[in-house]
Structures are given as structure tokens and as C-alpha cells.
Scaffold this active site. Sequence first.
Site, PDB file in Angstrom:
ATOM      1  N   GLY A  76       0.753  -1.129   0.010  1.00 19.17           N
ATOM      2  CA  GLY A  76      -0.009  -0.038   0.119  1.00 19.17           C
ATOM      3  C   GLY A  76       0.954   1.336  -0.187  1.00 19.17           C
ATOM      4  O   GLY A  76       2.077   1.029   0.289  1.00 19.17           O
ATOM      5  N   GLY A 124       0.367  -5.295   0.451  1.00 18.96           N
ATOM      6  CA  GLY A 124      -0.855  -5.107  -0.673  1.00 18.96           C
ATOM      7  C   GLY A 124      -0.659  -5.908  -1.929  1.00 18.96           C
ATOM      8  O   GLY A 124      -1.539  -6.435  -2.177  1.00 18.96           O
ATOM      9  N   GLU A 147       5.507  -6.000   7.712  1.00 21.40           N
ATOM     10  CA  GLU A 147       4.647  -5.064   8.325  1.00 21.40           C
ATOM     11  C   GLU A 147       5.381  -4.823   9.955  1.00 21.40           C
ATOM     12  O   GLU A 147       5.394  -3.608  10.577  1.00 21.40           O
ATOM     13  CB  GLU A 147       3.162  -5.412   8.689  1.00 21.40           C
ATOM     14  CG  GLU A 147       2.512  -5.264   7.314  1.00 21.40           C
ATOM     15  CD  GLU A 147       2.752  -6.133   6.287  1.00 21.40           C
ATOM     16  OE1 GLU A 147       2.321  -6.045   4.928  1.00 21.40           O
ATOM     17  OE2 GLU A 147       3.321  -7.184   6.634  1.00 21.40           O
ATOM     18  N   ASP A 155      -1.501  -7.765   7.036  1.00 24.26           N
ATOM     19  CA  ASP A 155      -3.099  -7.730   6.624  1.00 24.26           C
ATOM     20  C   ASP A 155      -3.138  -8.090   5.264  1.00 24.26           C
ATOM     21  O   ASP A 155      -2.568  -9.202   4.734  1.00 24.26           O
ATOM     22  CB  ASP A 155      -3.174  -6.151   6.811  1.00 24.26           C
ATOM     23  CG  ASP A 155      -2.827  -5.181   5.886  1.00 24.26           C
ATOM     24  OD1 ASP A 155      -1.647  -5.469   5.443  1.00 24.26           O
ATOM     25  OD2 ASP A 155      -3.220  -4.235   5.568  1.00 24.26           O
TER      26      ASP A 155
END
Length: 354
Positions: A76, A124, A147, A155
Site C-alpha cells: 500500500g 498489499g 509489516e 493484513d
Amino acid sequence: MTAETPGSTEADAPHVLVRTEGRAGFLTLNRPRAINALTHPMVLRIQEALTAWEHDPAVETVVIQGAGERGLCAGGDIRAIYDDARTGGTATLGFWRDEYRLNAHIARYPKPYVAFMDGIVMGGGVGVSAHGSFRLVTERSRVAMPETGIGFAPDVGGTHLLGRAPGELGTHLALTGAQADAADALLTGLADHFVPSEDLPRLAAELTRAPAHQVLPRFARTAQPGRLAAARDWIDACYAAGTVEEIVDRLLDHGVPEAKETATLLLTKSPTALKVTLAAVRRARSLDSLEAVLDMEFGLSSAALSSADLVEGIRAQVVDKDRDPRWTPATLAEVTDADVARYFAEPSEPRQIR
């Protein structure tokens, strides 16, 4: 890979190129200077195209790929997340909600979804590829969920994927953020097939003429050996511990030098993120669907947005690039069970994804 039009700039070009050719629909992430990092409009454009093609009998296969030479997608747009979190904004929650819904849509897509996981595929980027029906890695692939290094937890369904990896390999990748090469991605279930990168253009052309299940076997090859298979014994033994502290102790006490190096690496990550990630990977194993895991991850992400570590981690790694984050709390011993439990509290808007 799709090149930019001569005379254009990346800012002027669409960040997702959508086209159909023959039997196939092609999605090209088109921010090569940012290694195709995802923005909210990009997520919405991908969702729009997938929804349209789902009901278009002319499109039999969907292919997702990245523009440029560096990779499919670096994750992301964390600089935008940093700006939002630092000012107390909530725009990132809308981005994550739509991104996770897209991840679930990809996993349940009724047509073959072929992901070219060439080069860098992180965060992402894993979400828009590793939930697909055909995940292709190359000799250039570097697949990771990094992360914990920015004060966050995996995620986009990452805990679902890593929680189902053999033994404790997924726990190792989740906590360390280590990059998986082609063989490691295949071993851990993040990918299905190895295809040399030079063959991807020809493979894409074949997919415009024939079904994916007929085309892919002609291009699949055997990947060079990776590192995780040889490390499986010490990884399984050390990461089976009940807490992050115990994992670190086992790694330090193990006779293999790589285990001790891993312990040192873990101690550079956000202590809170490490404990939240371990809990999340283990909870994901017991949840009954990807959507349930994504709901859990939405709660984790929402809590992280208001945490000091997410802002500090992005600052250190991306903004100032001093690589010297000051985590709060600073040590594993200072992170309490209550601190971790806050990340798993029931969200104010439950069932975000389903």
C-alpha cells in the site's frame, strides 16, 4: 510488463491499465516509480474491472501484472497512510475496508485469476496476487509481509495465508518480514507455479487464446532450491514457543548461527507489532474463512492507525529513512497482555468485509 507512453509522465497516466485481448482481461498496476504501490483509487478501479468481467462471457481469464522492471507491487501507499495517521485522519480506514473486500473478491473470483508475482511482491501486493487461483513466481520474485518493521501487523489476508503454511514457516515470515524467493513462496503456499520471467510475455499472449489450466503446464518449470526447506527444523522448534519472548530465547539458545541472527533481527522490530502478529497468525488458524480473518485484520489495522509505532515505523523506514525507530513500548517485556488485547477488541462496525 507495460511501458509508459512516450512523452507521458507517470502522474498523467492511469495507475491501473485495464484492457481485454482475446479471451483475457489484463490489469496492469501502473506506478512503476513507486513499485506500483496501491492507492485507494487503484483498489476501486481493480474492483470495478473484476466486477464487470465477472459477468462478461467474453473474458475467460484475468491476469494481473505490474508495470516496470521492479515488481508487481510493493504494498500500500504507506506515505499516504503516514500522513493520515499523523494528523488523526480516518481516510485510511476506507482504503483498508475496500482493499480487504477486494482481497476477498479475488479469493472467491469465479474465473481463473492469474497473478504474475514477478519481482517485489509485498504487503498489499500479496493481497492482490496470493489469493488468486493461479499464482506465478519467477527467479526474480521477492514475496514478503514486512509489516512488523513499520509497527504494523500482516493484513490483506496475510495472517490467513501465513497461518496455513507448513509448520511454523508462516510464523517466521510474519514476525521477521523475511523475503521468500520462488521456492520458498511455493513451499509456504504463497504461490503455485514457477515460470521464468522471460517467458511471462509469451505466457500472457497464450492466455488470450486458450484457458489457463491448459496454458500454464506448458510454461511451469522447477524453481531453484530456497532457504526455508533447509531451515525447517530450527524454525519449527523455535517458533512453536508460546510467546515472542520464548521464541527469541529459543532462537538465541539454538546452535544454528542463522537462528541467533534471526533473534537479533526480531529485536529490531516493533515489540507491540511482534506480539500482535503472533496472536493474529495463531487466531487466523482457527477462523473459518478468509473473510473472518480479514474482519480480524481490519480491527488490528484500525487499532494500529492510532498507535505511535505505525507513525514512527513509517517515519524511520520511509520518510526520514534513518532506520532507527523508537518503539513505544521499547521492549517486549513492556508490552502487556492488555496492550495486545486492545488490537483484538470488537470493532465498532463488525463484519466489515463479509
